[in-house]
Enzyme design. Sequence first.
Site, PDB file in Angstrom:
ATOM      1  N   GLY A   1      40.307  82.803  28.812  1.00  0.00           N
ATOM      2  CA  GLY A   1      38.914  83.127  29.130  1.00  0.00           C
ATOM      3  C   GLY A   1      39.526  84.078  31.192  1.00  0.00           C
TER       4      GLY A   1
ATOM      5  N   MET B   1      40.441  72.546  20.869  1.00  0.00           N
ATOM      6  CA  MET B   1      40.717  72.812  22.512  1.00  0.00           C
ATOM      7  C   MET B   1      41.587  71.614  22.706  1.00  0.00           C
ATOM      8  SD  MET B   1      36.831  72.778  22.661  1.00  0.00           S
ATOM      9  CE  MET B   1      37.436  74.174  23.973  1.00  0.00           C
TER      10      MET B   1
ATOM     11  N   ASP C   1      31.132  81.704  23.822  1.00  0.00           N
ATOM     12  CA  ASP C   1      30.926  80.641  24.055  1.00  0.00           C
ATOM     13  C   ASP C   1      29.522  80.353  24.355  1.00  0.00           C
ATOM     14  OD1 ASP C   1      33.417  79.101  23.653  1.00  0.00           O
ATOM     15  OD2 ASP C   1      33.817  80.036  25.458  1.00  0.00           O
TER      16      ASP C   1
ATOM     17  N   HIS D   1      31.363  80.341  19.054  1.00  0.00           N
ATOM     18  CA  HIS D   1      31.974  78.878  19.293  1.00  0.00           C
ATOM     19  C   HIS D   1      30.127  78.219  19.700  1.00  0.00           C
ATOM     20  CE1 HIS D   1      34.649  76.042  21.482  1.00  0.00           C
ATOM     21  NE2 HIS D   1      34.245  75.573  20.520  1.00  0.00           N
TER      22      HIS D   1
ATOM     23  N   GLY E   1      34.835  77.753  32.148  1.00  0.00           N
ATOM     24  CA  GLY E   1      36.447  78.020  31.557  1.00  0.00           C
ATOM     25  C   GLY E   1      36.884  77.534  32.319  1.00  0.00           C
ATOM     26  N   GLY E   2      38.538  78.328  33.186  1.00  0.00           N
ATOM     27  CA  GLY E   2      39.365  77.853  33.823  1.00  0.00           C
ATOM     28  C   GLY E   2      40.205  76.350  34.391  1.00  0.00           C
TER      29      GLY E   2
ATOM     30  N   GLY F   1      41.320  77.146  25.189  1.00  0.00           N
ATOM     31  CA  GLY F   1      40.961  76.493  26.329  1.00  0.00           C
ATOM     32  C   GLY F   1      42.431  75.908  27.784  1.00  0.00           C
TER      33      GLY F   1
ATOM     34  N   MET G   1      28.315  74.945  20.752  1.00  0.00           N
ATOM     35  CA  MET G   1      28.954  74.443  21.812  1.00  0.00           C
ATOM     36  C   MET G   1      27.684  73.412  21.928  1.00  0.00           C
ATOM     37  SD  MET G   1      32.163  75.658  24.375  1.00  0.00           S
ATOM     38  CE  MET G   1      32.203  77.221  24.018  1.00  0.00           C
TER      39      MET G   1
ATOM     40  N   HIS H   1      35.032  86.739  21.564  1.00  0.00           N
ATOM     41  CA  HIS H   1      34.997  84.973  21.424  1.00  0.00           C
ATOM     42  C   HIS H   1      33.774  84.593  22.829  1.00  0.00           C
ATOM     43  CE1 HIS H   1      35.765  80.234  21.028  1.00  0.00           C
ATOM     44  NE2 HIS H   1      35.608  80.650  22.642  1.00  0.00           N
TER      45      HIS H   1
ATOM     46  N   MET I   1      26.615  76.674  24.466  1.00  0.00           N
ATOM     47  CA  MET I   1      26.382  76.246  25.304  1.00  0.00           C
ATOM     48  C   MET I   1      25.041  75.825  25.348  1.00  0.00           C
ATOM     49  SD  MET I   1      29.561  75.460  27.614  1.00  0.00           S
ATOM     50  CE  MET I   1      31.146  76.761  27.512  1.00  0.00           C
TER      51      MET I   1
HETATM   52  C1  DX5 Z   1      35.146  76.608  27.091  1.00  0.00           C
HETATM   53  C2  DX5 Z   1      35.108  77.445  26.143  1.00  0.00           C
HETATM   54  C3  DX5 Z   1      36.012  78.251  26.322  1.00  0.00           C
HETATM   55  C4  DX5 Z   1      36.804  79.163  27.896  1.00  0.00           C
HETATM   56  C5  DX5 Z   1      38.174  79.189  27.876  1.00  0.00           C
HETATM   57  O1  DX5 Z   1      34.629  75.304  26.955  1.00  0.00           O
HETATM   58  O2  DX5 Z   1      35.286  77.600  24.804  1.00  0.00           O
HETATM   59  O3  DX5 Z   1      36.161  79.654  25.453  1.00  0.00           O
HETATM   60  O4  DX5 Z   1      36.418  80.505  27.825  1.00  0.00           O
HETATM   61  O5  DX5 Z   1      38.766  79.339  29.470  1.00  0.00           O
HETATM   62  P1  DX5 Z   1      39.890  79.459  29.722  1.00  0.00           P
HETATM   63  O6  DX5 Z   1      40.711  80.789  29.050  1.00  0.00           O
HETATM   64  O7  DX5 Z   1      39.221  80.266  31.209  1.00  0.00           O
HETATM   65  O8  DX5 Z   1      40.324  77.936  29.936  1.00  0.00           O
HETATM   66 ZN    ZN Z   2      35.596  78.322  22.646  1.00  0.00          ZN
END
Ligand code: DX5
Ligand code: ZN
Length: 218
Positions: A196, A136, A32, A63, A143-144, A175, A65, A30, A34
Amino acid sequence: MIKIAPSILSADFAHLGRDVEAVSTADYVHFDVMDGAFVPNLTFGIPVLQSVRKCTDMLLDVHLMIDKPVRYVEAFAKAGADLLSVHLEADHPTRIAQALDEMDRCGVKKAVALRPITAAEAVLPYQERLDLVLVMPVEPGFGGQAFMDHQLDTIRRVRQLIDRVNPACELEVDGGINVKTAPLVAAAGANVLVAGSAVYGAQDVPGAIAALRAAAEG
Ligand code: DX5
Ligand code: ZN
């Protein structure tokens, strides 16, 4: 069958090749993207995807964003994406449909993503043609974060909707996934679990992937 998609957002970017290889027992990688506008954070983009593509044959789940994602579909497809997700909140419906057309033209799998505020019914105009829907349970951007329990209803509802017209469509949750939330989202109908921090924050990365899979498969 449950698929695990480690998010390299939580990897060590100075050792990205090593960290992609470390998740080879998972199913998807995956990625991400942004833009600092659709979400407050900035991450990585096309050149990084080209490099990741060279170090794995796993499915690259990208993904986006970013605002007005139709602008970048071709570039991410050429850089090696296998699947692209565009956010339903990131442009007008006509331009989201154009982004999906562009994915068809570029030969990549098509997905739409939903922020927590977005109702499951937002997938209705596109559902027949999707390969995956991404729900989501956290605000996109970091993350986290903690899992929002009310998103279990959205996951169930999306599963119901897509099962009627497109049962092969995958349902990905991204998420707040860990060994506690994995069984909940799987029971609600998710079959692809992004993780993540639960993967890259573990001492034993393959062990964390196996633990998530076992928890989700019950
Ligand atoms: C958040 C991302 C996720 C993120 C998830 O905007 O789209 O892919 O990496 O992280 P965890 O698993 O730590 O919530
Ligand atoms: Zn993501």
